[in-house]
Design an enzyme around this catalytic site. Structure first.
Site: not given
Length: 657
Positions: A323-324
């Protein structure tokens, strides 16, 4: 024009009482440590600034002293809106003691709010968070009694429920890059992640606020290639050059050029891990991996699935994401989580969540701290321990398939595998399957209502969310259901003939998972008996995930039927057969096509009464005759009887005057 290069103390002196501060960072990567240290130093020396609002998406810090923990002083903060709290326990203690107003919102929502605030929008509309603790009907994300204002509203648009998230202006943005010129143009060539730096800078600038950038080096104006500039100087007010120890690439790593994408690291052969509880769980979860799928693996135990993919040499069949903002490659673990090597792309965090929220993930494998009879999962709040949801709600709510993983009990569990059987040496002291979770981070009923397949994988058994709640569907060899499962739960799950977990999971050698995922065994599963004119389809243990799997079955069956040169009867073994919701219609269409062109009749058998009932229901709903028997002999006898009846009818018609 005056240079924008200033000291950290000079930049921090611009922050006023009551300002809203947004801070960059992801877990232990990319936070502006020099700026946070300077802010703490000024407050401790002068008592100013006071009553700040902190606005942070991901957790930022080492969970002890670094990152946002520098802000954990009473009076410095008045309100905190954060996606994750575990990395800033000093701030979390203020929230639990009612010393600040505190909210926990989905990480992806906060990322998107930065961008929407930059565009002058009033807030964000999303379905993310519905029926979780973020929903105003279940607390609205408020953490403590001191927090009374609602910042999330339930609204209806065209007859559908949505959540509207509204958070005020951003007055100060702490961002971070690699190189800045004297005008404030910033590149990020040595950073592992892009995060939300650009969106945060725009949000602050368009709120008439200030943007303070931390970098590690300075270039002359005009020296930076325009295409490498990620934050233009028009958005930046101050640039602070940090000392190396305050500008580490991650907390664990000063600088790794592979994390910055400077080169691709050579492939290193997999190292087989010991066959413990974590590996058993990861192995079973790996059976759900969709070939050519896009996958998110959560931190902790889910990371083990990537290791299994390496051992089974199927990593090339998968695209792992974080998700980064990472897409493809090999995600890092531990203190470097959020970074990776050999990536296909690195995009901004808010863009990654746009992709996730729109349904881009084929599968998510996430941790499971607490689960109840309804299939609800809690990973965010446990009494006096405040963790926060992070990106869990965005990811679990919108992935096409969700697999939760965790040991059956916690705190002291010890197991052993002996001769392919699992033995519990010492039971964990903490139960994870409770009557009702303390906080709903994932809503099992909402997922089921939307047709989402959800599995709960432990070392000793597997559950699935069914209409009645949590159902026990698989049990490890050597495990006694009464003693090892039911006696260690606070509720009784649905139990209807659970099957054994795949024995390969409990063997030391590789599981040959590539053949399983790619259906390479299909030719061996489809056999034509010319003497009886019957096509036998052995679909035992087969998992039909996508339309491509249906097409593979279609092709081999059509090949066998054409070789036979006439219509054939069909007997199908459906023991342990599974099919995803998205492949069901294509599968039914295949049945109709073959009945119209190649098959005389299809009969099916499954030893599981539950599976027989589900198959019968699914077939009837699609107007296909639901002939599902318990044994192969019964299915074959029924097919033979039909053939004899048809032959007698034909003879009778031929002799009729």
């Amino acid at each position: 024009m005056r240079s924008k290069i200033v000291t950290a103390d000079e930049a921090i002196a611009l922050i006023r009482d009551g300002d809203t501060l947004s801070s960059t960072g992801f877990v232990q990567t990319g936070f502006a440590e020099a700026l946070l240290v300077a802010l703490e130093r000024r407050f401790l020396a002068t008592g100013r600034p006071r009553d700040l609002t902190l606005f942070a998406a991901a957790g930022q810090g080492d969970g002890k002293e670094l990152g946002l923990n520098h802000l954990g002083h009473e009076g410095l903060l008045r309100r905190v809106v954060a996606g994750h709290w575990a990395r800033m326990p000093k701030v979390g203690q203020l929230a639990l003691a009612d010393r600040i107003q505190a909210y926990n919102l989905p990480q992806g929502i906060i990322c998107q709010l930065f961008r929407d605030l930059a565009a002058g929008k009033p807030g964000t509309f999303s379905k993310v968070g519905l029926h979780s603790f973020v929903d105003p009907r279940h607390g609205g994300g408020r953490i403590n009694a001191a927090t009374t204002r609602d910042i999330v509203r339930l609204v209806e648009v065209d007859g559908e429920e949505w959540l509207f998230y509204k958070v005020g202006r951003v007055n100060v943005a702490f961002i971070r890059g690699s190189t800045a010129d004297t005008f404030g143009n910033i590149t990020m060539e040595r950073e592992a992640l892009l995060l939300n730096n650009l969106a945060m800078a725009m949000a602050a600038k368009n709120s008439n606020g200030i943007v303070i950038a931390q970098v590690e080096r300075i270039a002359e104006r005009g020296a930076l290639p325009a295409r490498q500039v990620k934050i233009p100087g028009i958005l930046v007010d101050c640039v602070v050059v940090a000392e190396p120890h305050q500008h580490r690439q991650t907390v664990s790593t000063q600088y790794n050029p592979a994390y910055a994408g400077e080169f691709r690291v050579p492939h290193i052969g997999p190292v087989a891990a010991a066959l413990d509880a974590r590996k058993i769980i990861a192995r079973r979860a790996a059976f759900e991996l969709p070939p050519n799928g896009i996958i998110n693996l959560g931190v902790g135990m889910p990371e083990g699935v990537a290791g299994i993919a390496g051992e089974e040499r199927i990593s090339h069949l998968l695209t792992l994401t974080v998700e980064s903002g990472l897409i493809g490659g090999i995600p890092s673990t531990g203190g470097d989580f959020g970074t990776g090597v050999n990536m296909d792309a690195v995009i901004e965090e808010n863009q990654q969540f746009d992709f996730y929220d729109g349904g881009g993930l084929d599968m998510a494998c996430l941790g499971m701290a607490e689960c109840d009879a309804a299939g609800n999962v809690n990973v965010s709040r446990f009494g006096s321990r405040l963790t926060g949801a992070g990106g869990f709600i965005n990811i679990s709510q919108n992935a096409r398939l969700v697999v939760f993983v965790g040991t059956f009990t916690g705190a002291g569990l010890q197991v052993a595998v002996e001769d392919g059987r699992l033995r519990i040496l010492a039971e964990g002291r903490r139960r994870k399957f409770v009557r009702q979770v303390e906080q709903i981070t994932f809503n099992g009923q909402y997922a089921h209502d939307r047709g989402k397949p959800v599995y709960y994988v432990t070392e000793r058994c597997v559950f699935r969310r069914v209409p009645e709640g949590l159902a026990l569907i698989e049990v490890a060899p050597g495990i006694d259901i009464g003693r090892d499962i039911l006696a260690q739960m606070d509720f009784t799950p649905v139990i209807d003939e659970p099957i054994p977990m795949d024995p390969r999971i409990f063997m030391a050698e590789p599981m040959n998972l590539e053949a399983e995922l790619l259906n390479l065994s299909l030719p061996e599963r489809v056999i034509y008996d010319a003497g009886r004119n019957i096509l036998f389809l052995n679909f035992e243990g087969l998992y039909v995930r996508v339309a491509g799997d249906v097409q593979a079955i279609w092709d081999i069956c059509e090949q066998r039927c054409r070789a036979a040169g006439k219509r054939v009867g069909v007997v199908i073994n459906y023991d342990r057969f599974r099919i995803s919701q998205e492949a069901t219609d294509a599968y039914a269409e295949m049945d109709r096509h073959f009945l119209a062109h190649y098959f005389t009749r299809i009969t099916r058998y499954a030893t599981s009464a539950f599976l027989r009932a589900k198959l019968g229901e699914a077939l009837s709903r699609r107007d296909i005759a639901p002939h599902v028997f318990e044994r192969r002999e019964d299915a074959q006898a029924f097919l033979t009887t039909l053939g004899e009846t048809a032959q007698a009818t034909n003879q009778d018609e031929e002799t009729r005057p």
